[in-house]
Design an enzyme around this catalytic site. Structure first.
Site, PDB file in Angstrom:
ATOM      1  N   LEU A   1       0.862  -1.157  -0.012  1.00 20.18           N
ATOM      2  CA  LEU A   1       0.044  -0.131   0.106  1.00 20.18           C
ATOM      3  C   LEU A   1       0.758   1.205  -0.165  1.00 20.18           C
ATOM      4  CD1 LEU A   1      -2.492  -1.290   2.756  1.00 20.18           C
ATOM      5  CD2 LEU A   1      -3.035  -1.200   0.229  1.00 20.18           C
TER       6      LEU A   1
ATOM      7  N   HIS B   1      -0.040   8.297   9.261  1.00 14.05           N
ATOM      8  CA  HIS B   1      -0.090   7.678  10.739  1.00 14.05           C
ATOM      9  C   HIS B   1       0.433   8.972  11.635  1.00 14.05           C
ATOM     10  CE1 HIS B   1       0.568   3.493   9.699  1.00 14.05           C
ATOM     11  NE2 HIS B   1      -0.679   3.526  10.053  1.00 14.05           N
TER      12      HIS B   1
ATOM     13  N   ARG C   1      -6.446   5.121   9.307  1.00 17.58           N
ATOM     14  CA  ARG C   1      -5.883   3.538   9.649  1.00 17.58           C
ATOM     15  C   ARG C   1      -6.847   3.248  11.169  1.00 17.58           C
ATOM     16  NH1 ARG C   1      -1.945   1.563   6.164  1.00 17.58           N
ATOM     17  NH2 ARG C   1      -2.573   2.098   4.149  1.00 17.58           N
TER      18      ARG C   1
ATOM     19  N   ARG D   1      -4.377  -6.081   5.550  1.00 18.66           N
ATOM     20  CA  ARG D   1      -3.195  -6.263   6.460  1.00 18.66           C
ATOM     21  C   ARG D   1      -3.790  -7.026   7.643  1.00 18.66           C
ATOM     22  NH1 ARG D   1       0.597  -1.378   7.616  1.00 18.66           N
ATOM     23  NH2 ARG D   1       1.678  -3.171   8.358  1.00 18.66           N
TER      24      ARG D   1
ATOM     25  N   ASP E   1       2.786  -5.858   2.689  1.00 14.72           N
ATOM     26  CA  ASP E   1       3.219  -4.815   3.816  1.00 14.72           C
ATOM     27  C   ASP E   1       3.761  -5.341   5.153  1.00 14.72           C
ATOM     28  OD1 ASP E   1       2.386  -2.272   2.826  1.00 14.72           O
ATOM     29  OD2 ASP E   1       0.547  -3.580   2.176  1.00 14.72           O
TER      30      ASP E   1
ATOM     31  N   CYS F   1       8.455   1.563  12.199  1.00 13.17           N
ATOM     32  CA  CYS F   1       7.397   0.926  11.526  1.00 13.17           C
ATOM     33  C   CYS F   1       7.989  -0.625  11.445  1.00 13.17           C
ATOM     34  CB  CYS F   1       6.926   1.210  10.092  1.00 13.17           C
ATOM     35  SG  CYS F   1       6.182   2.641   9.870  1.00 13.17           S
TER      36      CYS F   1
ATOM     37  N   VAL G   1       7.112   3.269   0.181  1.00 13.87           N
ATOM     38  CA  VAL G   1       5.739   2.816   0.508  1.00 13.87           C
ATOM     39  C   VAL G   1       5.399   3.055   1.777  1.00 13.87           C
ATOM     40  CG1 VAL G   1       5.803   0.860  -1.342  1.00 13.87           C
ATOM     41  CG2 VAL G   1       6.988   0.553   0.813  1.00 13.87           C
TER      42      VAL G   1
ATOM     43  N   GLU H   1       5.175  -2.918  13.257  1.00 13.78           N
ATOM     44  CA  GLU H   1       4.603  -1.945  14.409  1.00 13.78           C
ATOM     45  C   GLU H   1       3.103  -2.051  14.278  1.00 13.78           C
ATOM     46  OE1 GLU H   1       5.817   2.355  15.817  1.00 13.78           O
ATOM     47  OE2 GLU H   1       5.176   2.263  13.793  1.00 13.78           O
ATOM     48  N   ASP H   2       2.341  -2.047  13.236  1.00  7.61           N
ATOM     49  CA  ASP H   2       1.056  -1.584  13.056  1.00  7.61           C
ATOM     50  C   ASP H   2       0.324  -2.767  13.719  1.00  7.61           C
ATOM     51  OD1 ASP H   2       1.129   0.726  11.820  1.00  7.61           O
ATOM     52  OD2 ASP H   2       1.640  -0.044   9.869  1.00  7.61           O
TER      53      ASP H   2
END
Length: 286
Positions: A31, A174, A146, A99, A74, A275, A269, A79-80
């Site tokens: 993404l 973010h 997000r 994701r 991704d 991240c 990206v 981290e996400d």
């Protein structure tokens, strides 16, 4: 820095890092918020290996490296998928549906560390770890494309010992696209109008007065602070060849061990330094 030791005294302490290898599918399928040049996979891999090498070799962390998954372009941006504070890990529900399966591998590795696992099962909630800024005293959660209010509420329910405030994020992916912690009481912040507006919101929400380190480039404001017993204050920041003016600002931090890290390819990206790792402080032996 949501994965680090809790409380101001322990802030930045870290024993383990979870990272993930890059899938080749990242180049064409990851993404991205805007069209741009294609990722050079070989260079991206080299940069990521240097990043992991710093965590493992230079800083002595126990690095747990998950394998790449080509069906999850991704997945390097670990981290996400989780927010870790002290002994509790909140598995997130990423805002991008593509994701969501990234959380499965994260769950297994965090269970292996004997953390208390909380899963975000509410289908109305979304939360990316990139929207979560932990200061050692409290959490700020970006409300972005997000992350939504329900996601922030579940985070607050999970980490009841800390105040949680929400910050609108409009022009970036973010919250941590333009800020991070650069020290125990120090917020690194970009110079854009959106970044400065978010900082003002955080200052108004908090009972605590933070110092700020303003850098010219929003992307360079995303850095990684660690407090390593044998090294003291450590800061991983973007390399001078990428952001020379911002690097000069970091160089004024005379009490920090400064480690420049290039992130040229993953930035294409929307990737930033924070991240690519989930940082964990385990007090007890596994």
């Amino acid at each position: 820095m949501a994965g680090l030791g809790g409380g101001p005294a322990a802030f930045g302490r870290c024993t383990h890092a979870v990272v993930r290898s890059l899938p080749e599918s990242l180049c064409r399928q990851a993404l991205r918020s805007a069209a741009g040049p294609e990722v050079d996979f070989a260079r991206a891999e080299r940069e990521h290996q240097l990043y992991v090498g710093v965590l493992r070799g230079k800083l002595g962390l126990q690095v747990l490296e998950l394998p790449a998954d080509e069906s999850l372009p991704d997945c390097v941006f670990v981290e996400d998928a989780a927010v870790v504070c002290e002994e509790t890990a909140l598995l997130t529900r990423p805002g991008a549906p593509s994701r969501r399966k990234e959380v499965e591998a994260m769950k297994k590795v965090l269970e292996s560390l004997n953390l208390n696992i909380v899963e975000m099962v509410d289908e109305n909630a979304t939360l990316d770890g990139g929207d979560v800024l932990f200061t050692g005293r409290e959490f700020f959660v970006g409300l972005s494309r997000r992350t939504n209010q329900r996601g922030a509420e579940i985070l607050a329910d999970t980490f009841k010992d800390y105040a949680v405030s929400t910050v609108p994020v409009h022009d970036s992916l973010h919250l941590k696209s333009f800020c991070s912690m650069a020290g125990p009481n120090l917020i690194a912040i970009g110079s854009s109008e959106a970044a400065q507006k978010a900082l003002k919101t955080m200052q108004q929400m908090s009972d605590h007065r933070y110092d700020k380190l303003t850098v010219p480039d929003d992307a360079a404001a995303n850095c990684i602070y660690l407090n390593i017993p044998s090294k003291g204050h450590v800061l991983l920041h973007r390399a001078p060849e990428e952001y020379p003016e911002s690097a000069k600002v970091f160089e004024k931090l005379k009490d920090h061990m400064l480690i420049p890290i290039a992130n040229t390819e993953l930035e294409k990206v929307d990737g930033a330094l924070t991240c690519c790792s989930v940082l964990i402080n385990k007090n007890s032996e596994l």
